[in-house]
Design an enzyme around this catalytic site. Structure first.
Site, PDB file in Angstrom:
ATOM      1  N   HIS A 173       0.837  -1.209   0.000  1.00 17.39           N
ATOM      2  CA  HIS A 173       0.000   0.000   0.000  1.00 17.39           C
ATOM      3  C   HIS A 173       0.872   1.259   0.000  1.00 17.39           C
ATOM      4  O   HIS A 173       0.471   2.292   0.511  1.00 17.39           O
ATOM      5  CB  HIS A 173      -0.974   0.014   1.192  1.00 17.39           C
ATOM      6  CG  HIS A 173      -2.109  -0.965   1.024  1.00 17.39           C
ATOM      7  ND1 HIS A 173      -3.226  -0.680   0.283  1.00 17.39           N
ATOM      8  CD2 HIS A 173      -2.275  -2.222   1.485  1.00 17.39           C
ATOM      9  CE1 HIS A 173      -4.054  -1.718   0.304  1.00 17.39           C
ATOM     10  NE2 HIS A 173      -3.501  -2.676   1.023  1.00 17.39           N
ATOM     11  N   ALA A 222      -5.179 -14.651  -6.290  1.00 20.32           N
ATOM     12  CA  ALA A 222      -4.579 -15.018  -5.003  1.00 20.32           C
ATOM     13  C   ALA A 222      -3.668 -13.919  -4.477  1.00 20.32           C
ATOM     14  O   ALA A 222      -2.887 -14.136  -3.564  1.00 20.32           O
ATOM     15  CB  ALA A 222      -3.780 -16.310  -5.155  1.00 20.32           C
ATOM     16  N   SER A 233      -0.988 -11.511  -8.459  1.00 25.27           N
ATOM     17  CA  SER A 233      -1.043 -10.705  -9.668  1.00 25.27           C
ATOM     18  C   SER A 233      -1.170 -11.491 -10.966  1.00 25.27           C
ATOM     19  O   SER A 233      -0.432 -11.275 -11.924  1.00 25.27           O
ATOM     20  CB  SER A 233       0.175  -9.781  -9.728  1.00 25.27           C
ATOM     21  OG  SER A 233      -0.122  -8.740 -10.601  1.00 25.27           O
ATOM     22  N   ASP A 239       2.355  -4.117  -9.750  1.00 22.22           N
ATOM     23  CA  ASP A 239       2.225  -5.446 -10.356  1.00 22.22           C
ATOM     24  C   ASP A 239       2.714  -5.456 -11.800  1.00 22.22           C
ATOM     25  O   ASP A 239       3.407  -6.386 -12.232  1.00 22.22           O
ATOM     26  CB  ASP A 239       0.758  -5.893 -10.339  1.00 22.22           C
ATOM     27  CG  ASP A 239       0.200  -5.958  -8.933  1.00 22.22           C
ATOM     28  OD1 ASP A 239       0.983  -5.820  -7.971  1.00 22.22           O
ATOM     29  OD2 ASP A 239      -1.031  -6.129  -8.797  1.00 22.22           O
TER      30      ASP A 239
HETATM   31  P1  ADP Z   1      -4.730 -11.228  -8.903  1.00 17.95           P
HETATM   32  O1  ADP Z   1      -4.134 -10.266  -9.857  1.00 17.95           O
HETATM   33  O2  ADP Z   1      -4.275 -11.020  -7.511  1.00 17.95           O
HETATM   34  O3  ADP Z   1      -4.569 -12.649  -9.310  1.00 17.95           O
HETATM   35  P2  ADP Z   1      -7.097  -9.862  -9.740  1.00 17.95           P
HETATM   36  O4  ADP Z   1      -8.496  -9.830  -9.244  1.00 17.95           O
HETATM   37  O5  ADP Z   1      -6.353  -8.588  -9.848  1.00 17.95           O
HETATM   38  O6  ADP Z   1      -6.294 -10.930  -8.867  1.00 17.95           O
HETATM   39  O7  ADP Z   1      -7.079 -10.505 -11.185  1.00 17.95           O
HETATM   40  C1  ADP Z   1      -7.739 -11.715 -11.426  1.00 17.95           C
HETATM   41  C2  ADP Z   1      -8.561 -11.553 -12.709  1.00 17.95           C
HETATM   42  O8  ADP Z   1      -7.671 -11.408 -13.830  1.00 17.95           O
HETATM   43  C3  ADP Z   1      -9.399 -12.766 -13.015  1.00 17.95           C
HETATM   44  O9  ADP Z   1     -10.654 -12.695 -12.361  1.00 17.95           O
HETATM   45  C4  ADP Z   1      -9.533 -12.648 -14.525  1.00 17.95           C
HETATM   46  O10 ADP Z   1     -10.514 -11.704 -14.861  1.00 17.95           O
HETATM   47  C5  ADP Z   1      -8.188 -12.096 -14.952  1.00 17.95           C
HETATM   48  N1  ADP Z   1      -7.249 -13.178 -15.277  1.00 17.95           N
HETATM   49  C6  ADP Z   1      -6.088 -13.445 -14.657  1.00 17.95           C
HETATM   50  N2  ADP Z   1      -5.479 -14.534 -15.219  1.00 17.95           N
HETATM   51  C7  ADP Z   1      -6.273 -14.941 -16.225  1.00 17.95           C
HETATM   52  C8  ADP Z   1      -6.212 -16.021 -17.167  1.00 17.95           C
HETATM   53  N3  ADP Z   1      -5.219 -16.901 -17.166  1.00 17.95           N
HETATM   54  N4  ADP Z   1      -7.236 -16.129 -18.037  1.00 17.95           N
HETATM   55  C9  ADP Z   1      -8.256 -15.264 -18.037  1.00 17.95           C
HETATM   56  N5  ADP Z   1      -8.372 -14.248 -17.157  1.00 17.95           N
HETATM   57  C10 ADP Z   1      -7.398 -14.074 -16.269  1.00 17.95           C
HETATM   58 MG    MG Z   2      -4.365  -8.209  -9.852  1.00 18.80          MG
END
Ligand code: ADP
Ligand code: MG
Length: 409
Positions: A49, A138, A141, A192
């Site tokens: 943050h 999770a 990113s 990220d």
């Molecule tokens: P984080 O970046 O911590 O994993 P976020 O909520 O920022 O979590 O991003 C997750 C979102 O990014 C998913 O809900 C999806 O919309 C998109 N995303 C990430 N990886 C993929 C993937 N391999 N295929 C399709 N969408 C993806």
């Molecule tokens: Mg993210």
């Protein structure tokens, strides 16, 4: 010793991930792709943050990557498929992409194309097949890994020439940030995307979020007999809507009262806290003075902790990083109030099991935690954390041992 099963989330080899993306592309679009590009998820050693406060962060690329197989098209159509999104093909006309017109995962991909064009590039349509071993949602990113894999791929396919050096990669980072903020509608701070595109293998990335300058910090824990355990808590992200925006608003209101552009400029914490808690100081902003003071204290001390960790790594005092991580966790839990039960259980269990320290990472309210452990203790600490989750009646967490991987390529 515990006998509980530990769920290890292994990274794919780059060759294997590329082959999987290629196979999905060929199956869905009935032709081989022009190429396959990939970008990593990230951990963050310290600096949480702080990015949207113009501060310092110290992320590193995970060996877990998102793979994008892409082919150029002659028209302005984009066809997309992701193995993580049911493998269903979605079609988007590039000319209709604008803030508010695209929802869901597709927004992260077409958002990158949109942002590159907004910055002056001329692209065309493309077909893209995505697959990934980055844990989904999770806090590691997966979103920036997706954006980074597409950005580096489009850069190569449409000869934009930004991928070749760090200065060019900053341009791709900016496009990925705009894609996530303006098209996907997620107000993230920029760490990220920088980690996905500007990291170097074997290094953590010291990023100054005010100047956007980076310094590569050698980050090879194994040579000191240490390892960084990452725990995906799999906590459901309940009730988090608006919390991130609320933290940003509080920080902005505090900066305005203090007469600084960002909290990065705060040099005297005690004086700043006195100003913020003086009668009436925050009345116009509607922020609670005592709460605002705690938020500011976190940000200012967290930026200082980044400097502390960098000097510990620079001087080879790696094991002392653990205590700084634990101090950061207490600050995020008590002052910034973005932890949650699962994250606290993970960190407490890790430390009780012999970790040198640990903290939640990412935005909070779920997501992942890290723990600095001696290499020989990693399995045991993971087992103790899994056992603590089980006895608390929580979903089984996932684990990985983070080794700093390479950037988007
Ligand atoms: P984080 O970046 O911590 O994993 P976020 O909520 O920022 O979590 O991003 C997750 C979102 O990014 C998913 O809900 C999806 O919309 C998109 N995303 C990430 N990886 C993929 C993937 N391999 N295929 C399709 N969408 C993806
Ligand atoms: Mg993210």
């Amino acid at each position: 010793m515990t006998s509980i099963d530990v769920d290890w989330l292994d990274a794919w080899d780059v060759e294997d991930g590329s082959a999987q993306a290629r196979a999905l592309f060929t199956e869905v679009f009935d032709a081989a792709p022009d190429g396959v590009w990939s970008a990593p998820g990230r951990g963050n050693l310290i600096g949480e943050h702080t990015d949207y406060n113009g501060g310092l962060v110290l992320p590193f690329a995970l060996p877990h990557r998102t793979y994008a197989a892409i082919t150029r098209r002659a028209d302005r159509t984009v066809r997309l498929v992701s193995a993580q999104e049911a493998g269903t093909v979605v079609t988007v006309d590039l000319d209709t992409v604008a803030p508010g017109t695209v929802t869901g995962w597709v927004a992260y991909v077409v958002g990158v194309a949109w942002a590159l064009e907004q910055a002056g590039a001329t692209l065309g349509g493309f077909d893209v097949a995505i697959t990934s071993c980055v844990p989904y949602g999770a806090g590691l990113s997966s979103s920036a890994a997706l954006e980074g894999s597409v950005a580096i791929g489009l850069d190569a396919l449409f000869d934009l020439g930004h991928g070749a050096d760090d200065a060019g990669r900053q341009h791709l980072v900016a496009a990925c940030i705009r894609a996530e903020n303006e098209i996907a509608g997620a107000p993230t701070g920029g760490m990220d995307q920088a980690a996905a595109l500007r990291s170097q293998e074997g290094h953590a990335l010291l990023l100054d979020c005010r100047s956007l300058e980076v310094r590569q910090i050698p980050f090879d824990l194994a040579s000191d007999g240490l390892a960084l355990l990452v725990v995906d808590t799999r906590a459901p992200h309940a009730l988090v809507d608006g919390q991130y925006a609320a933290r940003r608003d509080t920080c902005e209101a505090a900066a305005a009262v203090l007469g600084v552009e960002t909290l990065r400029e705060v040099t005297d914490l005690d004086a700043a806290l006195a100003t913020l808690t003086a009668p009436g100081a925050l009345d116009a902003s509607g922020q609670d003075p005592e709460m605002t003071a705690r938020r500011v204290k976190h940000v200012v001390t967290e930026i200082a902790r980044v400097g502390e960790v960098v000097s510990l790594l620079d001087s080879g005092r790696t094991s002392e990083v653990g205590a700084v991580l634990s101090a950061a966790h207490a600050s995020l839990r008590d002052d910034y109030e973005v932890s949650c039960h699962e994250l606290d259980v993970a960190v407490d269990a890790a430390v009780q099991a012999g970790a040198l320290g640990g903290r939640m990472i990412g935005g909070g309210f779920g997501g992942s935690a890290i723990a600095l452990v001696r290499v020989e203790d990693a399995e045991q600490v993971a087992g103790e954390i899994a056992a603590a989750f089980e006895s608390e009646g929580l979903r089984a967490p996932g684990f990985l041992v983070a080794v700093a991987g390479g950037p988007a390529a």
